[in-house]
Scaffold this active site. Sequence first.
Site, PDB file in Angstrom:
ATOM      1  N   SER A   8      11.082  55.943  43.276  1.00 14.13           N
ATOM      2  CA  SER A   8      12.432  56.305  43.943  1.00 14.13           C
ATOM      3  C   SER A   8      12.462  55.685  45.670  1.00 14.13           C
ATOM      4  CB  SER A   8      12.570  58.077  44.177  1.00 14.13           C
ATOM      5  OG  SER A   8      11.561  58.552  44.646  1.00 14.13           O
ATOM      6  N   SER A  36      26.358  81.239  53.237  1.00 10.91           N
ATOM      7  CA  SER A  36      26.364  80.172  54.128  1.00 10.91           C
ATOM      8  C   SER A  36      25.476  80.228  55.175  1.00 10.91           C
ATOM      9  CB  SER A  36      28.144  79.836  54.704  1.00 10.91           C
ATOM     10  OG  SER A  36      28.100  78.829  55.541  1.00 10.91           O
ATOM     11  N   GLY A  48      11.631  59.070  49.443  1.00  7.44           N
ATOM     12  CA  GLY A  48      11.398  58.458  48.080  1.00  7.44           C
ATOM     13  C   GLY A  48       9.906  58.079  48.045  1.00  7.44           C
ATOM     14  N   ASN A  52       7.857  55.479  50.595  1.00  4.86           N
ATOM     15  CA  ASN A  52       6.829  56.013  51.244  1.00  4.86           C
ATOM     16  C   ASN A  52       5.378  55.525  50.870  1.00  4.86           C
ATOM     17  OD1 ASN A  52       8.418  58.017  52.332  1.00  4.86           O
ATOM     18  ND2 ASN A  52       7.988  59.866  51.024  1.00  4.86           N
ATOM     19  N   GLN A 168       6.749  64.822  40.498  1.00  3.01           N
ATOM     20  CA  GLN A 168       8.084  65.816  40.224  1.00  3.01           C
ATOM     21  C   GLN A 168       8.564  65.371  39.194  1.00  3.01           C
ATOM     22  OE1 GLN A 168       7.342  63.574  43.027  1.00  3.01           O
ATOM     23  NE2 GLN A 168       8.334  64.379  44.834  1.00  3.01           N
ATOM     24  N   ASN A 191      -1.522  66.163  41.538  1.00  2.00           N
ATOM     25  CA  ASN A 191      -2.122  67.438  42.386  1.00  2.00           C
ATOM     26  C   ASN A 191      -2.484  68.547  41.366  1.00  2.00           C
ATOM     27  OD1 ASN A 191       0.070  69.178  41.640  1.00  2.00           O
ATOM     28  ND2 ASN A 191       1.119  68.610  43.687  1.00  2.00           N
ATOM     29  N   THR A 219      -5.795  65.724  43.275  1.00  7.47           N
ATOM     30  CA  THR A 219      -5.731  66.092  44.989  1.00  7.47           C
ATOM     31  C   THR A 219      -5.562  67.693  45.124  1.00  7.47           C
ATOM     32  OG1 THR A 219      -3.305  65.902  45.319  1.00  7.47           O
ATOM     33  CG2 THR A 219      -4.531  63.906  45.798  1.00  7.47           C
ATOM     34  N   GLY A 251       1.080  63.120  49.802  1.00 10.94           N
ATOM     35  CA  GLY A 251       0.702  62.658  48.563  1.00 10.94           C
ATOM     36  C   GLY A 251       1.013  60.981  48.392  1.00 10.94           C
ATOM     37  N   ASP A 252       1.998  60.904  48.900  1.00 12.38           N
ATOM     38  CA  ASP A 252       2.256  59.247  48.882  1.00 12.38           C
ATOM     39  C   ASP A 252       1.463  58.362  49.929  1.00 12.38           C
ATOM     40  OD1 ASP A 252       4.405  59.886  47.230  1.00 12.38           O
ATOM     41  OD2 ASP A 252       5.832  60.137  48.962  1.00 12.38           O
TER      42      ASP A 252
END
Length: 311
Positions: A8, A36, A48, A52, A168, A191, A219, A251-252
Amino acid sequence: MSILVCGSVAYDSIMVFHDRFKNHILPEQIHILNVSFLVPDLRREFGGCAGNIAYSLKLLGSDPLIMATVGEDAAPYRYRLQKLGLREDHVREVPGTFTAQAFITTDLDDNQITAFHPGAMFHSHLNDVREAKGVKLGIVSPDGRDGMLRHAKGFAEAGVPFVFDPGQALPILGSEELLECLQLATYCTVNDYEARLMCEKTGRSEADLAAMVDAFVVTLGGEGSRIHHRGKVLSIPAARPDAIVDPTGCGDAYRAGLLHGIANGWDMLRAGRLAAVMGAIKIACRGGQNHQPTRDDIAARYRQAFGEDLW
């Protein structure tokens, strides 16, 4: 020779609510929730997984090539890629869509409410990894479901080793799809929570899953990481960060270090250690793409953490 980074490209709009959600959400009224939040602080980050990972690979001196789909609002992101010297050969604009974006509101207890719009990411299957030339290593990171499956098959058909990084996207991949991607992949990174989820979805143990790839990387946050590699389990300690500011994109950054090491023919221990250093550098700043270490800085952090030279 390039590292092809599939995944992404996204905008992250991050807002801070100067109170606590629990003070404004009444449990007995949750069935008619209508709230709100005033958010005086707002910042927009470039994010993304593919963006990254490629960013950190560029810092390391690698030659990453992004494969992603973006929307009609991608001009600011494209301009950033150009400034960073990241090629856009396989960044495809999908007419009539927005670039993927997350809207994240954080309260004073660090609780988060996030809305994610996938937009153009749902069309990632329009890309074909076999069209990318001069690729020696790839990664399939979180993206549209159909795109991830197509990219995994494409890498395998092209004979290009790749890392499977479901992240994800795990909830949208079925057990058979996960097993198929592992069978096609050379490496897998998750992970600890994702590792448990993969085991649950596939009915296999972590050791069973690890046996399907050359290296299975898990990880563990501040506890470091473990790498199953050719029948052994390597324990990689976490590198000490200068500060803990924001885990977004850690993580990236870790995966970028791992990819750089693999692409340069390093053993998994050394690659895992570099990955740990990149994660530690990233966590000391906000957003997924705001860390700016030089290669000398990275080498110094590696020497400090592991007592040996990197380059």
